[in-house]
Design a protein around this motif. Sequence first.
Motif, PDB file in Angstrom:
ATOM      1  N   TYR A   1     -10.239 -27.410 -26.131  1.00 50.75           N
ATOM      2  CA  TYR A   1      -9.034 -26.653 -26.461  1.00 50.75           C
ATOM      3  C   TYR A   1      -8.617 -25.905 -25.201  1.00 50.75           C
ATOM      4  O   TYR A   1      -9.388 -25.090 -24.677  1.00 50.75           O
TER       5      TYR A   1
ATOM      6  N   ASP B   1      -8.029 -34.317 -36.057  1.00 51.16           N
ATOM      7  CA  ASP B   1      -6.949 -33.338 -35.914  1.00 51.16           C
ATOM      8  C   ASP B   1      -6.850 -32.312 -37.034  1.00 51.16           C
ATOM      9  O   ASP B   1      -6.489 -31.165 -36.802  1.00 51.16           O
TER      10      ASP B   1
ATOM     11  N   HIS C   1      -9.049 -30.894 -39.062  1.00 54.25           N
ATOM     12  CA  HIS C   1     -10.160 -29.965 -39.318  1.00 54.25           C
ATOM     13  C   HIS C   1     -10.537 -30.001 -40.805  1.00 54.25           C
ATOM     14  O   HIS C   1     -10.901 -29.001 -41.403  1.00 54.25           O
TER      15      HIS C   1
ATOM     16  N   HIS D   1      -4.723 -30.936 -27.899  1.00 48.21           N
ATOM     17  CA  HIS D   1      -5.311 -29.767 -27.226  1.00 48.21           C
ATOM     18  C   HIS D   1      -5.979 -30.066 -25.893  1.00 48.21           C
ATOM     19  O   HIS D   1      -6.327 -29.135 -25.160  1.00 48.21           O
TER      20      HIS D   1
ATOM     21  N   CYS E   1     -12.179 -32.410 -32.571  1.00 47.33           N
ATOM     22  CA  CYS E   1     -11.917 -30.975 -32.687  1.00 47.33           C
ATOM     23  C   CYS E   1     -13.147 -30.084 -32.499  1.00 47.33           C
ATOM     24  O   CYS E   1     -13.630 -29.440 -33.430  1.00 47.33           O
TER      25      CYS E   1
ATOM     26  N   ASP F   1      -8.924 -33.518 -29.322  1.00 45.87           N
ATOM     27  CA  ASP F   1      -9.271 -32.103 -29.288  1.00 45.87           C
ATOM     28  C   ASP F   1     -10.745 -31.951 -28.881  1.00 45.87           C
ATOM     29  O   ASP F   1     -11.499 -31.179 -29.466  1.00 45.87           O
TER      30      ASP F   1
HETATM   31 FE    FE Z   1      -8.041 -29.780 -33.530  1.00 51.55          FE
END
Ligand code: FE
Length: 539
Positions: free
Chosen positions: A194, A430, A432, A250, A164, A191
């Motif tokens: 994004y 995922d 965060h 993402h 992420c 991720d």
């Molecule tokens: Fe994420």
Amino acid sequence: MTGSPSVSRRALLAGVGAVAFCAPSLIGCANREANRDFGGANPFKLGVASGEPGPNGVVLWTRLATVPLSQDPVYVGGMIPKPVRLRWEVAEDEPFTRLAASGEAIAAPEDAHSVHVEVAGLAPGRWYFYRFIAGDAVSPIGRTRTAPGPTDPVDRLRLAVASCSNYEQGYFAGYRHMAEDAPDLCLFLGDYIYAYTTAAAKRAQIVRENGAPEATDLAGYRQRYALYRTDPDLARLHAAAPCLVTWDDHEVDNDYGGDYSALFASEAAFHGRRAAAYQAYWEHMPLAPSRRPRPGSASLPLYRSVSWGRLAEIALLDGRQFRPVQPCGTPPWRGGRLVTDRDCPERLDPARSMLGSAQEAWLYDLFARTRRGWTLIAQDLLMAQLKQRADKGEAAWWTDGWEGYPANRARLIETLAKRRTPNPVVLGGDFHAFWVTDLKADFDDPRAPTVATEFVGTSISALGPPYERFARLLPDNPHMRFFDSRQRGYLRVDVGQTAATCDLRVIADARDPASPVATLRSYRIDDGRPGAVPIAASS
Ligand code: FE
Ligand code: CA
């Protein structure tokens, strides 16, 4: 394993220009000339990367782009749309006086001039340096390593585990600190980019601009990967160690599952977008040439396992490509939602598989076979059950995660227990947020045995969910040992013969590219005893 032990740079460059390079059966001489001097621009602005380490080789990556962020459909990345032949070198030393392997590769315009070289013939368990040479241009030098031989005893494996990274929402100081931790291997668990661009209404979240709208086609996805790779901290990390990658949503579109995305009405409407996203993913990751998606197929074989001597087996799962769409979605929104068992009995259908039947069968076979010291299961999501509450206090479940596919999770954990798979440790992203959990044979029975240990890393830069909202759920979820969504960072995992440790690493502020790092919490898992034990934090 080719190349003379000592080759001067002048000789190398002369070799690049030699007549042998002008083989008309492969590419015409005119084509070679076309990108020869890159108009005086540096074609290596996207850096280098390596991945997929095996005992005898590794995949080397670069992508030639003189104007990396260009979305010109003809001059992709600023390049003349013709193949470029280049040279690659792997050396034992940084000055490249002792070459271990070298060869030539073609950067093809249909792959955005990306290069994926599968190097073979290297020695197991050692570090190397590598670089690319195209015309007069020489790439930055990368550092990579091979895995130990399959039966080699190994004392330690250090992993840096990320997920992420949202370019708009922060700087990548976490990536810089991962590089400074000198890992043997980096894991990117999804991720990595994004695809969306933050709406004007949420401008306050933006630390730096994507410079392009949401990626929806090949040119858009290429722009996004190129943008991320121009970040100096990410480039530095890729040049510092090999990596293993898997994806989450993402890289394609928010909450997509299999053939559907949250906002797409039909498979047909989404297929082209998924095909473009998968092609761009392969182009920008150090993945083997054999994983290249067939044009328009929207299919990329990603799940696999990598062994690290006798110490560890690392299974990389694909949690998105094969799953059926989330249960109980109602158009126009098919993505994740909070449902109760009364609303959504479909969720509990044993036929629902997040991984798909082929990947499940492959994984359970691996669980039965592997007898390495540790079994690391790297995937995109929080795996432990997270019981939430609907408005009237009824138990509720978030359908985009493993909660949308609980029968698959139950089969996975049951198989680990039944096959006595050695020291299973699940790594995820995922959310965060950091999660440290006990993966239970039965999540509703606190006395049920813990089968595996789970660590979910927080995001590199993507904003975290509200802390209070999830902290409140902890009493309902006693198998959750730790949760925190308030800081950005990554996981540092040291696997040893008698214990593994995991440091939850946090950066002070993702809005500051120079942010320092600290360790929020540290945990140990002892050989043969699933469940993370807190230890005093180190540095
Ligand atoms: Fe994420
Ligand atoms: Ca995600």
